[in-house]
Design an enzyme around this catalytic site. Sequence first.
Site, mmCIF file in Angstrom:
data_model
loop_
_atom_site.group_PDB
_atom_site.id
_atom_site.type_symbol
_atom_site.label_atom_id
_atom_site.label_comp_id
_atom_site.label_asym_id
_atom_site.label_seq_id
_atom_site.Cartn_x
_atom_site.Cartn_y
_atom_site.Cartn_z
ATOM 1 C CB VAL A 14 -0.961 -0.001 1.215
ATOM 2 C CG1 VAL A 14 -1.894 1.200 1.153
ATOM 3 C CG2 VAL A 14 -1.780 -1.297 1.263
ATOM 4 C CB ILE A 137 -15.536 0.003 -1.358
ATOM 5 C CG1 ILE A 137 -15.317 -1.247 -2.227
ATOM 6 C CG2 ILE A 137 -16.986 0.460 -1.418
ATOM 7 C CD1 ILE A 137 -16.135 -2.455 -1.788
ATOM 8 C CE LYS A 206 -10.664 -5.511 5.792
ATOM 9 N NZ LYS A 206 -10.539 -6.496 4.709
HETATM 10 N N1 LIG Z 1 -2.390 -4.968 1.161
HETATM 11 C C1 LIG Z 1 -3.659 -4.618 1.063
HETATM 12 O O1 LIG Z 1 -4.319 -4.919 0.072
HETATM 13 C C2 LIG Z 1 -4.307 -3.823 2.166
HETATM 14 C C3 LIG Z 1 -5.659 -3.449 2.009
HETATM 15 C C4 LIG Z 1 -6.267 -2.671 3.004
HETATM 16 C C5 LIG Z 1 -5.528 -2.306 4.112
HETATM 17 N N2 LIG Z 1 -4.229 -2.717 4.242
HETATM 18 C C6 LIG Z 1 -3.500 -2.298 5.440
HETATM 19 O O2 LIG Z 1 -2.435 -1.453 5.041
HETATM 20 C C7 LIG Z 1 -1.337 -1.606 5.934
HETATM 21 C C8 LIG Z 1 -0.093 -1.974 5.133
HETATM 22 O O3 LIG Z 1 -0.338 -3.188 4.458
HETATM 23 P P1 LIG Z 1 0.638 -3.722 3.291
HETATM 24 O O4 LIG Z 1 -0.092 -4.835 2.635
HETATM 25 O O5 LIG Z 1 1.140 -2.600 2.461
HETATM 26 O O6 LIG Z 1 1.812 -4.337 4.166
HETATM 27 P P2 LIG Z 1 3.283 -4.722 3.693
HETATM 28 O O7 LIG Z 1 3.333 -4.898 2.225
HETATM 29 O O8 LIG Z 1 3.731 -5.825 4.571
HETATM 30 O O9 LIG Z 1 4.120 -3.401 4.046
HETATM 31 C C9 LIG Z 1 4.440 -3.030 5.357
HETATM 32 C C10 LIG Z 1 5.517 -1.971 5.290
HETATM 33 O O10 LIG Z 1 5.833 -1.578 6.627
HETATM 34 C C11 LIG Z 1 7.241 -1.538 6.743
HETATM 35 N N3 LIG Z 1 7.628 -1.762 8.131
HETATM 36 C C12 LIG Z 1 7.391 -2.850 8.901
HETATM 37 N N4 LIG Z 1 7.921 -2.675 10.135
HETATM 38 C C13 LIG Z 1 8.490 -1.462 10.117
HETATM 39 C C14 LIG Z 1 9.220 -0.725 11.074
HETATM 40 N N5 LIG Z 1 9.462 -1.200 12.305
HETATM 41 N N6 LIG Z 1 9.688 0.493 10.722
HETATM 42 C C15 LIG Z 1 9.471 0.983 9.484
HETATM 43 N N7 LIG Z 1 8.784 0.339 8.534
HETATM 44 C C16 LIG Z 1 8.305 -0.872 8.851
HETATM 45 C C17 LIG Z 1 7.777 -2.625 5.827
HETATM 46 O O11 LIG Z 1 9.131 -2.352 5.493
HETATM 47 P P3 LIG Z 1 9.947 -3.325 4.480
HETATM 48 O O12 LIG Z 1 9.243 -3.212 3.152
HETATM 49 O O13 LIG Z 1 11.306 -2.750 4.440
HETATM 50 O O14 LIG Z 1 9.866 -4.696 5.071
HETATM 51 C C18 LIG Z 1 6.826 -2.472 4.651
HETATM 52 O O15 LIG Z 1 7.314 -1.501 3.757
HETATM 53 C C19 LIG Z 1 -1.772 -2.665 6.951
HETATM 54 O O16 LIG Z 1 -2.317 -2.038 8.074
HETATM 55 C C20 LIG Z 1 -2.852 -3.425 6.210
HETATM 56 O O17 LIG Z 1 -3.796 -4.027 7.079
HETATM 57 C C21 LIG Z 1 -3.611 -3.460 3.297
#
Ligand SMILES: NC(=O)c1ccc[n+]([C@@H]2O[C@H](COP(=O)([O-])OP(=O)(O)OC[C@H]3O[C@@H](n4cnc5c(N)ncnc54)[C@H](OP(=O)(O)O)[C@@H]3O)[C@@H](O)[C@H]2O)c1
Length: 429
Positions: A14, A137, A206
């Site tokens: 994201v 959405i 949610k």
């Molecule tokens: N993915 C979806 O479709 C989706 C949909 C709706 C909501 N969300 C929500 O959006 C949020 C992010 O999801 P995502 O899917 O993008 O997760 P993700 O791909 O796992 O990305 C998480 C990011 O956080 C970084 N991170 C983790 N620990 C950290 C720390 N201690 N300090 C600094 N950065 C840190 C990671 O760094 P690295 O990349 O260097 O490991 C990564 O860039 C979550 O709350 C999730 O529930 C996601």
Amino acid sequence: MKPLRIGIAGLGTVGAATAQVILQHGELLAKRAGTPIEIGAISARSRAHDRGFDLEPYTWYDDPSEMAADDSIDLVVELIGGSDGIAKALVEKSLAAGKHVVTANKALIAHHGTDLAELAEANNAALYCEAAVAGGIPILKAIREGMAANGIRKVYGILNGTCNYILTEMRDTGRSFDDVLEEAQKLGFAEADPTFDVDGIDTAHKLAILAALSFGSKVDFDGVHVEGIRAISPLDIDFARQLGYGIKLLGIASMDGDTVEQRVHPCMVPIEAPINLVEGSFNAVVAEGDFVDTVLHEGRGAGGGPTASAVVADIIDIARGHRVPLFGVPASQLPAFATRDMAKHYGAYYIRFNVVDRPGVFADVAHALSKHNVSMESVLQRSRDPDQIVPVVMTLHETEEASMRAAIEEIHSIDAVIEPPVVIRIEAL
Ligand SMILES: NC(=O)c1ccc[n+]([C@@H]2O[C@H](COP(=O)([O-])OP(=O)(O)OC[C@H]3O[C@@H](n4cnc5c(N)ncnc54)[C@H](OP(=O)(O)O)[C@@H]3O)[C@@H](O)[C@H]2O)c1
């Protein structure tokens, strides 16, 4: 015009997509926001990882919570995830410093949403989380603003694309839950650890947010009754189809007087119901308002692009100076409604049990039902060869959950019934 400067914490699916939207649509967003939106700072765990854009122009923070003390940043975008730990620390510090916060973190808002909304209001900062519910959405804004004239008594939806994809695939291919889950993991539609998705927890996060917003109450994640989809078999999907239903994992919240019922579990819904036509990884939310009637929103509930679309919409609202409390009314005025115990839920049920077909079994089953005042609506049985193990399906007329549970326990204790019965609630949507 002074730009709005943002710090993006988390550059994963994201976070990277959010940066890309801002870089790609800079001019368009500036017109819509009335001011340029600039990325000022970024943070992730690995600085070396390729994020699809040049990181050089931006201040890098190894510790994202340091963004809260960066005077050049007006708004912090939290895209790390997790209900506690670094994400919570970052959001709390940023709000306490008077910075606006946009997050996609449903776990954080489901567990701490009321406190964080109060903290935001106390510091005259905006807190928005459109992306946290149903990804792309714009359902939170639709309920909070578009339906603001209405009393809302019920809100429900398909809130987890992974579960909807698995159930759709099981229906279309007749394959087992485990098989389809394994394939979904290979294709990247399901996480390596699928627990939050398939056990209903993500949907519950949610739903708790949707319920708080719809009913104007404190967020109550602990009040959500949660069941996942692991027990559903292709056999149930097939029987459901014969009975005129589809099977969906729904989150359903309703309010009756001062009592709120929040439940997440597989549901049998009429085959022709609009929610049953939501296929694959799509999400849909239905809200029932007393003046507007039923409103349905459907779209992509996850993925970088759709989720970033919702994140950036929140950023534009804040840039425009548009401020509405996160849950529609000031957090300090949100009452805590009583939770209706699931044992008191009143509804119709589908029950499947496997039985060694011998004389007298049906009399025992009928006795167990009548003893607990539960009445049967219909029965389906595949084969009647004596001594064979056969699945038996019953639908029950509306009854209290506690009575149904007591009857099921008794049915399970009949020695010819060889496995715990599968129960699916039938919803008249
Ligand atoms: N993915 C979806 O479709 C989706 C949909 C709706 C909501 N969300 C929500 O959006 C949020 C992010 O999801 P995502 O899917 O993008 O997760 P993700 O791909 O796992 O990305 C998480 C990011 O956080 C970084 N991170 C983790 N620990 C950290 C720390 N201690 N300090 C600094 N950065 C840190 C990671 O760094 P690295 O990349 O260097 O490991 C990564 O860039 C979550 O709350 C999730 O529930 C996601």
